[in-house]
Design a protein around this motif. Structure first.
Motif, PDB file in Angstrom:
ATOM      1  N   PRO A  91       0.829  -1.203   0.000  1.00 13.13           N
ATOM      2  CA  PRO A  91       0.000   0.000   0.000  1.00 13.13           C
ATOM      3  C   PRO A  91       0.866   1.257   0.000  1.00 13.13           C
ATOM      4  O   PRO A  91       1.949   1.273   0.593  1.00 13.13           O
ATOM      5  CB  PRO A  91      -0.788  -0.091   1.313  1.00 13.13           C
ATOM      6  N   VAL A  92       0.386   2.284  -0.702  1.00 11.48           N
ATOM      7  CA  VAL A  92       1.111   3.550  -0.787  1.00 11.48           C
ATOM      8  C   VAL A  92       0.136   4.680  -0.473  1.00 11.48           C
ATOM      9  O   VAL A  92      -0.954   4.726  -1.040  1.00 11.48           O
ATOM     10  CB  VAL A  92       1.711   3.749  -2.196  1.00 11.48           C
ATOM     11  N   VAL A  93       0.534   5.556   0.439  1.00  8.18           N
ATOM     12  CA  VAL A  93      -0.271   6.745   0.716  1.00  8.18           C
ATOM     13  C   VAL A  93       0.592   7.983   0.493  1.00  8.18           C
ATOM     14  O   VAL A  93       1.814   7.918   0.577  1.00  8.18           O
ATOM     15  CB  VAL A  93      -0.839   6.765   2.164  1.00  8.18           C
ATOM     16  N   ALA A  94      -0.058   9.101   0.181  1.00  8.14           N
ATOM     17  CA  ALA A  94       0.687  10.341  -0.083  1.00  8.14           C
ATOM     18  C   ALA A  94      -0.130  11.538   0.382  1.00  8.14           C
ATOM     19  O   ALA A  94      -1.209  11.779  -0.139  1.00  8.14           O
ATOM     20  CB  ALA A  94       0.987  10.458  -1.572  1.00  8.14           C
ATOM     21  N   PRO A  95       0.383  12.260   1.371  1.00 11.26           N
ATOM     22  CA  PRO A  95      -0.285  13.479   1.800  1.00 11.26           C
ATOM     23  C   PRO A  95      -0.195  14.546   0.709  1.00 11.26           C
ATOM     24  O   PRO A  95       0.730  14.530  -0.100  1.00 11.26           O
ATOM     25  CB  PRO A  95       0.484  13.903   3.046  1.00 11.26           C
ATOM     26  N   ALA A  96      -1.147  15.477   0.716  1.00 17.75           N
ATOM     27  CA  ALA A  96      -1.215  16.492  -0.338  1.00 17.75           C
ATOM     28  C   ALA A  96      -0.707  17.855   0.112  1.00 17.75           C
ATOM     29  O   ALA A  96      -0.376  18.690  -0.712  1.00 17.75           O
ATOM     30  CB  ALA A  96      -2.657  16.612  -0.826  1.00 17.75           C
ATOM     31  N   THR A  97      -0.670  18.084   1.414  1.00 17.60           N
ATOM     32  CA  THR A  97      -0.228  19.393   1.916  1.00 17.60           C
ATOM     33  C   THR A  97       0.641  19.159   3.153  1.00 17.60           C
ATOM     34  O   THR A  97       0.590  18.073   3.746  1.00 17.60           O
ATOM     35  CB  THR A  97      -1.427  20.276   2.352  1.00 17.60           C
ATOM     36  N   VAL A 119       4.179   2.278   2.260  1.00 16.16           N
ATOM     37  CA  VAL A 119       5.075   3.376   1.871  1.00 16.16           C
ATOM     38  C   VAL A 119       4.296   4.687   1.935  1.00 16.16           C
ATOM     39  O   VAL A 119       3.161   4.777   1.454  1.00 16.16           O
ATOM     40  CB  VAL A 119       5.657   3.174   0.463  1.00 16.16           C
ATOM     41  N   TYR A 120       4.915   5.666   2.557  1.00 18.41           N
ATOM     42  CA  TYR A 120       4.331   6.992   2.725  1.00 18.41           C
ATOM     43  C   TYR A 120       5.185   7.951   1.910  1.00 18.41           C
ATOM     44  O   TYR A 120       6.369   8.117   2.173  1.00 18.41           O
ATOM     45  CB  TYR A 120       4.367   7.294   4.218  1.00 18.41           C
ATOM     46  N   LEU A 121       4.589   8.542   0.877  1.00 23.87           N
ATOM     47  CA  LEU A 121       5.354   9.406  -0.029  1.00 23.87           C
ATOM     48  C   LEU A 121       5.114  10.871   0.269  1.00 23.87           C
ATOM     49  O   LEU A 121       4.043  11.407   0.007  1.00 23.87           O
ATOM     50  CB  LEU A 121       4.952   9.129  -1.484  1.00 23.87           C
ATOM     51  N   SER A 122       6.120  11.504   0.825  1.00 24.22           N
ATOM     52  CA  SER A 122       6.112  12.951   0.960  1.00 24.22           C
ATOM     53  C   SER A 122       7.050  13.473  -0.132  1.00 24.22           C
ATOM     54  O   SER A 122       7.492  12.704  -0.986  1.00 24.22           O
ATOM     55  CB  SER A 122       6.596  13.317   2.367  1.00 24.22           C
ATOM     56  N   ALA A 162      -9.743  16.128  -8.603  1.00 27.31           N
ATOM     57  CA  ALA A 162      -9.723  14.998  -7.666  1.00 27.31           C
ATOM     58  C   ALA A 162      -8.266  14.747  -7.302  1.00 27.31           C
ATOM     59  O   ALA A 162      -7.375  14.855  -8.157  1.00 27.31           O
ATOM     60  CB  ALA A 162     -10.332  13.764  -8.306  1.00 27.31           C
ATOM     61  N   HIS A 163      -8.019  14.445  -6.029  1.00 26.02           N
ATOM     62  CA  HIS A 163      -6.643  14.289  -5.581  1.00 26.02           C
ATOM     63  C   HIS A 163      -6.499  12.972  -4.842  1.00 26.02           C
ATOM     64  O   HIS A 163      -7.134  12.750  -3.819  1.00 26.02           O
ATOM     65  CB  HIS A 163      -6.271  15.466  -4.683  1.00 26.02           C
ATOM     66  N   LEU A 164      -5.649  12.118  -5.370  1.00 23.53           N
ATOM     67  CA  LEU A 164      -5.477  10.788  -4.774  1.00 23.53           C
ATOM     68  C   LEU A 164      -4.522  10.861  -3.590  1.00 23.53           C
ATOM     69  O   LEU A 164      -3.395  11.343  -3.725  1.00 23.53           O
ATOM     70  CB  LEU A 164      -4.923   9.820  -5.820  1.00 23.53           C
ATOM     71  N   ARG A 165      -4.955  10.388  -2.448  1.00 27.14           N
ATOM     72  CA  ARG A 165      -4.072  10.239  -1.281  1.00 27.14           C
ATOM     73  C   ARG A 165      -3.700   8.768  -1.097  1.00 27.14           C
ATOM     74  O   ARG A 165      -2.749   8.457  -0.409  1.00 27.14           O
ATOM     75  CB  ARG A 165      -4.769  10.717  -0.013  1.00 27.14           C
ATOM     76  N   HIS A 166      -4.504   7.892  -1.633  1.00 26.45           N
ATOM     77  CA  HIS A 166      -4.200   6.456  -1.607  1.00 26.45           C
ATOM     78  C   HIS A 166      -3.806   6.061  -3.024  1.00 26.45           C
ATOM     79  O   HIS A 166      -4.638   6.066  -3.925  1.00 26.45           O
ATOM     80  CB  HIS A 166      -5.408   5.654  -1.131  1.00 26.45           C
ATOM     81  N   LEU A 167      -2.542   5.705  -3.190  1.00 28.71           N
ATOM     82  CA  LEU A 167      -2.046   5.372  -4.525  1.00 28.71           C
ATOM     83  C   LEU A 167      -2.020   3.879  -4.767  1.00 28.71           C
ATOM     84  O   LEU A 167      -1.831   3.427  -5.889  1.00 28.71           O
ATOM     85  CB  LEU A 167      -0.637   5.945  -4.706  1.00 28.71           C
TER      86      LEU A 167
END
Ligand code: SF4
Lengths: 622, 348
Positions: A376-382, A405-408, A546-551
């Protein structure tokens, strides 16, 4: 210049102002920018900031590579980006002027320290002529102020060398800016007290510099107007200003509290992720442990070892470190233990541009391992969202027994914005039990809903078992080379991650549910896309964001969302990685907008591209 | 630092277990005649001696023939990836200092792909017992040269002879500041048990080299000094506080000639036992330990036994103490307070 005490100047109300502070790396521009940001935030403006550090620690003084900048945008309404073009440039030397002047908005103001415009400094910046006198800056309003001289005069009598005195000239400039925007100096004065309280001379010098700058604005007549930016109407609550790296560290600390488990952070120093290690290592009184490993592999190995022991094993890095961690991440997939890997992306490939931002590790996070090894991959937007997604990463890792994985990225990590401090009881409960019941225990027996395997940690009597990187026999967890078992285990690992889609919120659409254009983004492009879409919607276009936070996995409605518009545009600071996924998974002819320059998109770039796409009749996606 | 000790698995009241409590139900799959069988057997034999419940014991291995050992131990076990077992062990000990952790590795795993982790786990004095099976070859991948293969040795990957000089494992361990360094031989079972037992009771980074025979790919690599009839003449069995004597008649000894070791015969040329070096495994100064780690057959007898054994605070104790210290100084962490640190403002 004429100096009259306390002259009256007209005040102009503005909705939004963007200032860039620029100087030599030794000029304290990051500090100056931070102080201005804090003051604006405490005043109640919505703010967004973007620091720009030189890559070299000690580039030659006065040179262009040695220029350090800090941009802040503050506003009386909600903003999403640190501003496209600054309205005001504060340039402490010729190199800073030269490196930044072309970004300035037409008609913008330039405040320079004219003392620094000496022939050697001009030469170092590559100026043949002095730009302050050769009329080349005529399209801007230039205020040349002998900051160093005036500042030295204000500090006269203090027991300091003139070199030490000059180190405070940034606060003189800050004082001018506080006056120009009608700001209180209280926050900075308190900071000086806190920081230099033990060194009275230094404290006094900084105080005097700040006051002298403010008084200079007040008493000289070089500024004909001052400006006011009213507070923004933010949602009620208590706020603080926060960078993405701070929010990431705080989110990790909070996640460990919410899960009621010890956090073990193992990391190897790397730009731009090192601040997370610095932050977390200062919170040992929470019982968390930090470990500076001998290399990136040891860092993730130690994190996995900690998770094996029942703690929350966490590691953090940037792209090159991710590459080194790949094999251990594959092991984490095989042994199905919770683990979070923070990747603060930076410009690549290889060492690339370490301090510059990029979104180019998405495919590495998804696929950069041997074998089919879904993660699983997540990515914050701000920057502020980094807090929420640190918690979300752990919610997924713990509930589904998987590495996440957390993508900043460098822009999120160092950029800042106001953050509404959450009430702890509003946050999710992350607690999961360890397996202790020995009756019917099998290491690879799965939860029927999530397919997670039990977390049976060493020290639990009766559950002694062996795990490892070799393929496991379904349920029993012993070694197996059986062909059908391997196929089944591959499917189970894939299905386990796919099912996480049931456990995450749907993709939220800002704007009409169907229409002419969907702009789809992920990560730090959020602000620029949102602002551009707001403007397009204001002109009546049927455009949505639309903004994906869960990739991975994508929210379950992603296919429906991307198929509901005539056109789909995917801006990314990479060569088209999300676009590749969207096209291949949903058979939608999404278009890319890919600028890979180590810096964020501006609103106007997205706007121009969107207008071009809207004006082009070709290639409808449905 | 506060002086509270981190609890260790060895502190608890000993419990009574037997060798078979430590054997798992998995069929052992090494080549018949492999030295690994003996190492496994001696390991299982000494486990009950520690009095530690088996759920508090963890075996972590890397890749290679040695890597399979955890599957045969009825304790917790983690068969990890090539060379990285010490990293996982380090993290596990950081989270769970009370566990007794063993790392099982080989010459390729520990000294080639995992060399960096051996160095750093040793210098940090992580409380782990590293048992390195040294067969001087890559066995699992069927016979390539390893970092301990002899110079000039012909293997599948070095048909013209290895052009690489071999590494001295124990010299590396000492250089990395391991606080316990020892050597044993797979076939000398009682001695091996003794060494494993001493390593088990040690607190801190223990490094044990076990000379192991790979009868398939490097048969007889240690034969010249491990065969029963030559052992006494070609091995120096180290015992703390005893003179370094060896030989069938126990009359050969090691003494220093200037800074160099030499072999002398007690009773010849006026040499008495008083001239012979006396082994001090606890000496802080590692000079003699380095000499013992380096001398080898055929120039010298091969030293076996415990070479170095010095007390040092362990990594997990130090890290734990920092946490206790931070709590003592700052009080237990208050999350609401940390979230609100820095300038805050309130919007009504
Ligand atoms: S290859 Fe050598 S070391 Fe490996 S099991 Fe066979 S004999 Fe033992």
């Amino acid at each position: 210049m004429t100096i009259t005490k306390g002259h009256e100047v007209p005040v102009q109300e503005l909705d939004r102002v963007t200032i860039r502070f620029a100087g030599d790396s030794g000029d304290g521009m990051q500090l100056t920018g931070t102080q201005f940001s804090r003051t604006a935030a405490v005043f109640g403006n919505d703010i967004s900031t973007l620091p720009d550090y030189p890559a070299e620690i000690r580039a030659p003084a006065g040179s262009i590579p040695g220029v350090s900048g800090f941009q802040i945008s503050f506003s009386s309404s909600e903003i999403h980006t640190p501003g496209d073009a600054p309205d005001v440039l504060v340039a402490m030397n010729p190199a800073a002027l030269r490196a930044n002047v072309r970004d300035l908005a037409p008609g913008g103001a330039i405040i320079v320290n004219s003392d620094a415009f000496t022939p050697p400094n001009l030469a170092k910046a590559g100026y043949a002529m002095n730009p302050l006198t050769d009329d080349s800056l005529r399209s801007y309003t230039v205020f040349d102020i002998p900051v160093s001289t005036l500042n030295a005069r204000a500090l006269d009598g203090l027991d300091m060398t003139s070199k030490q005195m000059d180190l405070t000239k940034n606060f003189f400039a800050l004082g001018i800016m506080f006056w120009l925007y009608g700001r209180s100096m209280e926050t900075t004065q308190a900071w000086i007290e806190e920081k230099f309280g033990g060194r009275p001379i230094v404290a006094e010098a900084n105080r005097r510099a700040l006051n002298a700058g403010y008084a200079f604005g007040e008493t000289t007549e070089i500024f004909h107007t001052t400006y006011r930016v009213a507070p923004a109407h933010l949602a009620p609550g208590t706020y603080r200003n926060i960078t993405g790296n701070e929010a990431t560290a705080l989110g990790q600390l909070t996640a460990s509290k919410l899960a009621d488990r010890q956090l073990v952070y193992a990391s190897y120093p790397i730009t731009p992720a090192s601040e997370i290690l610095h932050q977390l290592s200062g919170w040992k009184n929470f019982g968390l442990k930090t470990f500076q490993a001998e290399d990136e592999i040891a860092a993730i190995g130690a994190a996995l070892g900690a998770s094996y022991g029942g703690a929350m094993g966490l590691t953090g890095t940037s792209g090159p470190g991710m590459a080194l961690k790949a094999e251990m991440l594959g092991l984490a997939v095989m042994v199905e233990l919770p683990l979070v890997v923070i990747d603060v992306q930076r410009a690549g490939p290889s060492t690339g541009m370490p301090t510059k931002t990029e979104q180019s590790d998405l495919l590495q996070a998804l696929f950069g391992r041997n074998g089919d090894s879904p993660i699983p991959v997540v990515a914050p937007a701000t920057p502020a969202e980094c807090f929420d997604y640190a918690i979300e990463a752990w919610r997924i890792a713990l509930r589904h027994m998987t590495p996440v994985v957390y993508l900043s990225d460098a822009f999120l990590a160092t950029g800042s914005e106001p953050w509404r401090i959450p009430e702890l009881d509003s946050l999710p409960d992350l607690r999961v039990p360890n397996r202790t019941d020995r009756a019917g225990f099998y290491p690879y027996e799965r939860d029927p809903e999530t397919l997670a395997r039990p977390w049976a940690v060493p020290g639990t009597p009766g559950l002694e078992h062996r795990i490892g990187g070799l393929e496991k026999l379904d349920v029993l967890g012993t070694i197996s080379y059986d062909p059908d078992n391997h196929h089944r285990m591959q499917q189970l690992r894939a299905e386990k991650i796919a099912r996480i889609a049931r456990d995450i919120p749907p993709l939220d659409v800002f704007g009409p549910p169907e229409g002419e254009l969907l702009i789809l983004g992920w990560g730090s492009t959020y602000g620029a896309i949102r602002s551009a879409v707001e403007r397009l919607q204001d002109t009546g276009r049927k455009v949505a964001h639309a903004h994906l936070r869960h990739l991975n996995p994508f929210p379950t409605n992603t296919a429906d969302v991307v198929r509901a518009y005539d056109r789909v545009l995917i801006p990314e600071i990479n060569m088209g990685q999300l676009r590749m996924l969207i096209r291949s998974m949903f058979l939608v002819d999404a278009e890319g907008f890919n600028l890979v320059r180590g810096k964020p998109f501006t609103i106007s770039e997205i706007l121009a591209k969107a207008e071009q796409v809207l004006g082009d009749p070709a290639r409808p996606t449905r | 630092m506060t002086d509270q000790r981190t609890p260790s698995a060895l502190d608890a009241a000993p419990i009574k277990l037997s060798r078979k409590d430590f054997a798992s139900d998995q069929e052992v799959r090494w080549c018949p005649g492999c030295g690994d069988y003996s190492i496994l057997a001696q390991t299982q034999k000494v486990m009950p001696d520690f009095g530690v419940p088996k759920e508090n014991i963890v075996f972590i291995s890397g890749i290679g023939c040695s890597g399979r050992l955890p599957y045969y131990m009825n304790t917790y076990g983690f068969h990890s990836i090539h060379g990285r077992a010490p990293t996982i062990a380090t993290g596990l000990k950081e989270a769970r200092p009370e566990l007794m952790v063993w790392v099982v590795t080989g010459d390729g795993d520990a000294l080639s792909i995992g060399g960096n982790h051996i160095l750093h786990s040793m210098r940090r004095n992580v409380d782990i017992r590293v048992v390195m099976f040294n067969n001087r070859i890559y066995g699992l991948t069927k016979g390539q040269a390893s970092p301990t293969s002899e110079f000039g040795q012909k293997t599948k990957s070095t048909p013209s002879g290895s052009a690489d000089y071999p590494i001295h494992p124990l010299v590396v361990a000492l250089a990395a500041e391991a606080s316990f360094v020892a050597r044993a031989v797979d076939t000398q079972t009682e001695h091996l048990q003794g060494v494993l037992e001493r390593a088990g009771f040690h607190r801190g980074s223990a490094f044990v080299e076990v000379l192991q025979n790979c009868n398939i790919f490097n048969d007889g690599a240690h034969r010249a000094f491990t065969e029963r009839d030559v052992r006494e003449d070609r091995q120096l069995v180290l015992e703390h506080g005893k003179p370094m004597l060896f030989g069938k008649n126990h009359d050969l000894g090691l003494r220093l000639n200037g800074v160099r070791p030499e072999i002398v015969r007690v009773g010849e040329d006026g040499i008495t036992e008083a001239d012979i070096l006396v082994h001090d495994e606890t000496s802080e100064d590692p000079t003699i330990h380095n000499m013992l780690a380096r001398i080898y057959w055929p120039e010298f007898p091969v030293p076996i036994g415990v070479i170095r054994n010095v007390p040092r605070p362990t990594h997990d104790e130090l890290v734990d103490a920092q946490v206790r210290d931070a709590i003592a100084r700052q009080g237990p962490g208050d999350l609401a307070k940390v979230l609100r640190s820095g300038e805050t403002w309130t919007v009504q």
